[in-house]
Enzyme design. Sequence first.
Site, PDB file in Angstrom:
ATOM      1  N   LYS A   1      85.354  37.785  52.930  1.00 34.43           N
ATOM      2  CA  LYS A   1      84.560  37.044  53.966  1.00 34.43           C
ATOM      3  C   LYS A   1      83.585  36.638  53.281  1.00 34.43           C
ATOM      4  O   LYS A   1      83.279  35.263  53.361  1.00 34.43           O
ATOM      5  CB  LYS A   1      84.022  38.058  55.168  1.00 34.43           C
ATOM      6  CG  LYS A   1      82.962  37.231  56.171  1.00 34.43           C
ATOM      7  CD  LYS A   1      82.772  38.227  57.124  1.00 34.43           C
ATOM      8  CE  LYS A   1      81.568  38.871  57.143  1.00 34.43           C
ATOM      9  NZ  LYS A   1      80.185  38.240  57.158  1.00 34.43           N
ATOM     10  N   ASN A   2      82.555  37.333  52.857  1.00 36.05           N
ATOM     11  CA  ASN A   2      81.234  36.797  52.198  1.00 36.05           C
ATOM     12  C   ASN A   2      81.276  36.017  51.139  1.00 36.05           C
ATOM     13  O   ASN A   2      80.531  35.350  50.463  1.00 36.05           O
ATOM     14  CB  ASN A   2      80.412  37.883  52.041  1.00 36.05           C
ATOM     15  CG  ASN A   2      79.754  38.579  53.364  1.00 36.05           C
ATOM     16  OD1 ASN A   2      79.994  37.910  54.540  1.00 36.05           O
ATOM     17  ND2 ASN A   2      79.295  39.629  53.284  1.00 36.05           N
TER      18      ASN A   2
ATOM     19  N   CYS B   1      74.966  38.389  62.696  1.00 28.79           N
ATOM     20  CA  CYS B   1      74.598  39.683  63.331  1.00 28.79           C
ATOM     21  C   CYS B   1      73.212  39.915  63.417  1.00 28.79           C
ATOM     22  O   CYS B   1      72.325  39.682  62.539  1.00 28.79           O
ATOM     23  CB  CYS B   1      75.396  40.827  62.259  1.00 28.79           C
ATOM     24  SG  CYS B   1      76.920  40.751  62.526  1.00 28.79           S
TER      25      CYS B   1
ATOM     26  N   ARG C   1      65.550  38.850  59.207  1.00 24.59           N
ATOM     27  CA  ARG C   1      66.536  37.930  58.608  1.00 24.59           C
ATOM     28  C   ARG C   1      65.865  36.847  58.137  1.00 24.59           C
ATOM     29  O   ARG C   1      66.539  35.481  58.512  1.00 24.59           O
ATOM     30  CB  ARG C   1      67.990  37.841  59.023  1.00 24.59           C
ATOM     31  CG  ARG C   1      68.606  39.086  59.306  1.00 24.59           C
ATOM     32  CD  ARG C   1      70.213  39.017  59.763  1.00 24.59           C
ATOM     33  NE  ARG C   1      70.950  38.743  58.444  1.00 24.59           N
ATOM     34  CZ  ARG C   1      72.197  38.655  58.453  1.00 24.59           C
ATOM     35  NH1 ARG C   1      72.765  38.635  59.721  1.00 24.59           N
ATOM     36  NH2 ARG C   1      73.110  38.786  57.311  1.00 24.59           N
TER      37      ARG C   1
ATOM     38  N   ASP D   1      76.656  47.034  54.143  1.00 25.02           N
ATOM     39  CA  ASP D   1      77.659  46.747  55.203  1.00 25.02           C
ATOM     40  C   ASP D   1      78.617  48.007  55.336  1.00 25.02           C
ATOM     41  O   ASP D   1      79.459  48.020  56.094  1.00 25.02           O
ATOM     42  CB  ASP D   1      78.853  45.406  54.529  1.00 25.02           C
ATOM     43  CG  ASP D   1      77.745  44.241  54.399  1.00 25.02           C
ATOM     44  OD1 ASP D   1      76.802  44.169  55.188  1.00 25.02           O
ATOM     45  OD2 ASP D   1      78.198  43.365  53.808  1.00 25.02           O
TER      46      ASP D   1
ATOM     47  N   ARG E   1      85.171  38.596  63.542  1.00 25.39           N
ATOM     48  CA  ARG E   1      84.400  38.003  62.676  1.00 25.39           C
ATOM     49  C   ARG E   1      84.495  38.221  61.138  1.00 25.39           C
ATOM     50  O   ARG E   1      84.498  37.451  60.238  1.00 25.39           O
ATOM     51  CB  ARG E   1      82.710  37.915  62.778  1.00 25.39           C
ATOM     52  CG  ARG E   1      82.512  37.369  64.128  1.00 25.39           C
ATOM     53  CD  ARG E   1      81.086  36.607  64.298  1.00 25.39           C
ATOM     54  NE  ARG E   1      80.515  36.850  63.149  1.00 25.39           N
ATOM     55  CZ  ARG E   1      79.498  37.199  62.419  1.00 25.39           C
ATOM     56  NH1 ARG E   1      78.625  37.901  63.250  1.00 25.39           N
ATOM     57  NH2 ARG E   1      78.919  36.986  61.138  1.00 25.39           N
TER      58      ARG E   1
HETATM   59  N1  EPU Z   1      65.224  38.434  52.989  1.00 21.66           N
HETATM   60  C1  EPU Z   1      64.169  37.838  53.355  1.00 21.66           C
HETATM   61  N2  EPU Z   1      63.949  36.469  53.029  1.00 21.66           N
HETATM   62  C2  EPU Z   1      64.584  35.542  52.539  1.00 21.66           C
HETATM   63  C3  EPU Z   1      66.014  36.217  52.488  1.00 21.66           C
HETATM   64  C4  EPU Z   1      66.205  37.510  52.614  1.00 21.66           C
HETATM   65  O1  EPU Z   1      63.195  38.625  53.658  1.00 21.66           O
HETATM   66  O2  EPU Z   1      64.768  34.443  52.337  1.00 21.66           O
HETATM   67  C5  EPU Z   1      65.358  39.896  53.244  1.00 21.66           C
HETATM   68  C6  EPU Z   1      66.367  40.024  54.597  1.00 21.66           C
HETATM   69  O3  EPU Z   1      65.437  40.021  55.671  1.00 21.66           O
HETATM   70  C7  EPU Z   1      66.952  41.378  54.280  1.00 21.66           C
HETATM   71  C8  EPU Z   1      67.177  41.397  52.652  1.00 21.66           C
HETATM   72  O4  EPU Z   1      66.202  40.382  52.281  1.00 21.66           O
HETATM   73  O5  EPU Z   1      65.970  42.479  54.567  1.00 21.66           O
HETATM   74  C9  EPU Z   1      68.483  41.047  52.203  1.00 21.66           C
HETATM   75  O6  EPU Z   1      69.051  40.131  52.782  1.00 21.66           O
HETATM   76  P1  EPU Z   1      70.169  39.014  52.033  1.00 21.66           P
HETATM   77  O7  EPU Z   1      69.538  37.808  51.916  1.00 21.66           O
HETATM   78  O8  EPU Z   1      70.429  39.815  50.954  1.00 21.66           O
HETATM   79  O9  EPU Z   1      71.196  39.339  52.917  1.00 21.66           O
HETATM   80  P2  EPU Z   1      71.922  37.891  53.723  1.00 21.66           P
HETATM   81  O10 EPU Z   1      72.365  36.751  53.029  1.00 21.66           O
HETATM   82  O11 EPU Z   1      71.254  37.608  55.158  1.00 21.66           O
HETATM   83  C10 EPU Z   1      74.196  39.034  53.224  1.00 21.66           C
HETATM   84  C11 EPU Z   1      75.555  39.063  53.834  1.00 21.66           C
HETATM   85  C12 EPU Z   1      75.482  40.379  54.800  1.00 21.66           C
HETATM   86  C13 EPU Z   1      75.311  41.542  53.909  1.00 21.66           C
HETATM   87  C14 EPU Z   1      73.876  41.154  52.850  1.00 21.66           C
HETATM   88  C15 EPU Z   1      73.640  42.300  52.096  1.00 21.66           C
HETATM   89  C16 EPU Z   1      76.676  37.051  54.174  1.00 21.66           C
HETATM   90  C17 EPU Z   1      76.877  35.841  55.296  1.00 21.66           C
HETATM   91  N3  EPU Z   1      76.013  38.054  54.772  1.00 21.66           N
HETATM   92  O12 EPU Z   1      73.358  38.783  54.074  1.00 21.66           O
HETATM   93  O13 EPU Z   1      76.785  40.614  55.386  1.00 21.66           O
HETATM   94  O14 EPU Z   1      74.823  42.549  54.733  1.00 21.66           O
HETATM   95  O15 EPU Z   1      73.998  40.117  52.421  1.00 21.66           O
HETATM   96  O16 EPU Z   1      74.450  42.632  51.196  1.00 21.66           O
HETATM   97  O17 EPU Z   1      77.103  36.929  53.010  1.00 21.66           O
HETATM   98  C18 EPU Z   1      78.076  41.456  56.777  1.00 21.66           C
HETATM   99  O18 EPU Z   1      79.172  41.089  56.309  1.00 21.66           O
HETATM  100  O19 EPU Z   1      78.299  42.252  57.878  1.00 21.66           O
HETATM  101  C19 EPU Z   1      76.874  41.196  56.657  1.00 21.66           C
HETATM  102  C20 EPU Z   1      75.691  41.318  57.371  1.00 21.66           C
END
Ligand code: EPU
Length: 423
Positions: A25-26, A120, A125, A308, A400
Amino acid sequence: MSGKKKMVIVGGNPLSGEVHVSGGKNTSVAVIPATLLCDEPCTIENLPDIDDVRALVDILRSLGATVDYEPGVHMVVDPTTADGFQVGYRNAQRLRASYYLIGALLGRRRHAEVAFPGGCKIGTRPIDQHLKGFNALGAMTEERGGTIIADAEELLGNDVFFDMVTVGGTINVMLAACKAEGTTVLHNAAKEPHIVDLANFLNSMGANVRGAGTDLIRIKGKPYLHGSTYAVIPDQIETGTLMIAAAATHGDVNITGCIPTHMEALSAKLLEMGVRVTDSDDSIRVRMSGSHRAVNIKTQVYPGFPTDLQQPMSALLTTAHGTSIIQETIFESRFKHMDELIRMGAQIRVMDRTAIVEGVPSLYGAPVTATDLRAGAALLVAGLMAKGETEIYEAEYIDRGYEHIESKLRSLGANIRRELVEA
Ligand code: EPU
């Protein structure tokens, strides 16, 4: 009747047999927007047929791209007709990864207007690191009425230092940088397998991305990217969820089409619990008999224990022998499933981002509600292990991220079905 369906599971059947993992997915939700950077048609294979992928098809079409999507076969994207730059609220809210359209459109058009993403609700975030990266490349960004507007006269490669490791930020800036002039260097980059997969896809179109999988990624921008045919990697989190479900039901399951090296953090924890895990080149066999030991879990960025899988893993720990301590370090609100597990007989105390799980002999079926995708996966595992019948409401969350999950579990012997929810 509301038209909504609940998932109904009669637990207690040990899962056994063989199951094939779907595409990630990701990785898919990054690769599909990346096709907009291409100057010719692209073909993507091994995409999972899940709601997030279908939402991205609608978004690409709304931007003017021609998309031929045959689930289970391929997706052919002709981006040459895409002249749009706006992703509105309704489409953006359908998934978290809609924010990758900002990086992709900045790269393609030097302009993007994308409503804040959905996805989610597992924490605040923010996307400040994404915007910081775009700003470093010369783009102006502002938020107006819930929409991010990003605009650049020209995109120029630069050094980007992420304040924290962010998967989304790394991917988004990587997308824009592929079409910037000069070289961008991402410092403190995320190292997840899907970052490497996206880099491989971009390179297959003639991009120059080096160092993906380490914390320093160098991207030399290219003005023209050619068409490519690319198959995305298998889903690491689906693999992990199936491994956990096999252990949780005292089953014997061979999970095929996966990449065992991506699963090392989970495999190590399962082995520590007394579960038998054996790898081959592209499959993992998980067997469990007798009782399993409690373990401590601390979520970390890759290659640490993935956030995850924290939720499905916590379901397994509810019946482990002893006390397990779970620390969630990535997201602030990723324990919403714990209350539902408690309804099923689990003994869990949550204090801020730590959960203490005292193992009980068994869970009991109950009506429960999924609050997010992996919370849904946790309840699925709990339902499979519990005595009696579990009803999971808001089961759409599970769709999803997990392709054909009921038929896969049924093929392993699970008693699982969907039923319409009475109004
Ligand atoms: N963060 C910030 N500022 C930013 C970006 C992130 O403060 O600009 C913080 C977030 O709030 C969080 C941490 O940094 O506390 C890590 O966030 P990250 O950006 O790594 O996560 P994401 O891109 O929002 C993706 C996956 C998630 C997975 C996380 C961590 C996708 C679409 N989503 O989220 O997947 O949990 O990386 O590996 O790729 C899922 O599949 O269920 C899912 C939530």
